[in-house]
Scaffold this active site. Structure first.
Site: not given
Ligand code: ADP
Length: 162
Positions: A19, A43, A92, A130
């Site tokens: 990030h 989430k 990504r 993460s």
């Protein structure tokens, strides 16, 4: 000329070198970047919104062009409120691309004035997420190449408390 502001939204649970690389490289295009930490109702996050904001503020304390904020509601409305011109996101993988493309097209439909800038990850950070950092730290591993040491310490503390 007015300054160009981008909003870089995400969960940042926690922020990683991946990030941070996207945010720093964003200054090749934008004058100011607002890192917008999402309240994810759906989430379950490891860190609270306040914790995630504070972690990012600490990491960018010497970068005046970065502002850190929390947001909820529609992203496009937030972008307008902040007088930003674009949403900055990182990619990504092909899966990221498909998700980001769908999100960018949805945002375009909601507000055609706002652009989405999808920045390709730096090769060195393409494997970082993460969630895999959290898995490594939870299992007692060292994720220092993926996340700042201070963040790893906070993660270790968080998992030790549980
Ligand atoms: P979200 O839950 O909204 O996807 P994340 O915090 O997981 O939020 O990610 C925010 C943005 O950062 C997304 O655009 C994601 O694709 C991008 N990102 C995450 N990890 C990396 C990385 N290692 N390199 C480049 N971009 C990344």
């Amino acid at each position: 000329m007015s300054e160009k502001i981008a909003v870089c939204p995400g969960s940042f649970d926690p922020i990683t070198y991946g990030h941070m690389n996207i945010i720093k490289r964003g200054f090749a295009i934008f004058d100011r970047i607002i890192v917008a930490v999402a309240f994810n109702i759906s989430k379950k996050t490891t860190f609270t919104v306040e914790e995630r904001v504070s972690i990012i503020q600490d990491l960018f304390h010497d970068e005046a062009r970065v502002t850190v904020d929390a947001f909820d509601g529609l992203l496009v409305d937030y972008v307008v409120r902040k007088k930003a011109v674009a949403v900055l996101r990182g990619i990504r993988t092909v899966t990221d691309y498909e998700n980001e493309m769908q999100m960018a097209l949805t945002n375009k439909m909601l507000n055609p004035q706002i652009e989405s800038v999808l920045m390709m990850t730096d090769g060195a950070y393409s494997h970082i997420s993460s969630s895999n950092i959290k898995e490594i730290v939870k299992l007692g591993g060292n994720a220092e190449s993926m996340v700042p040491k201070s963040v790893q310490t906070l993660l270790r503390r968080k998992f030790a408390m549980k």
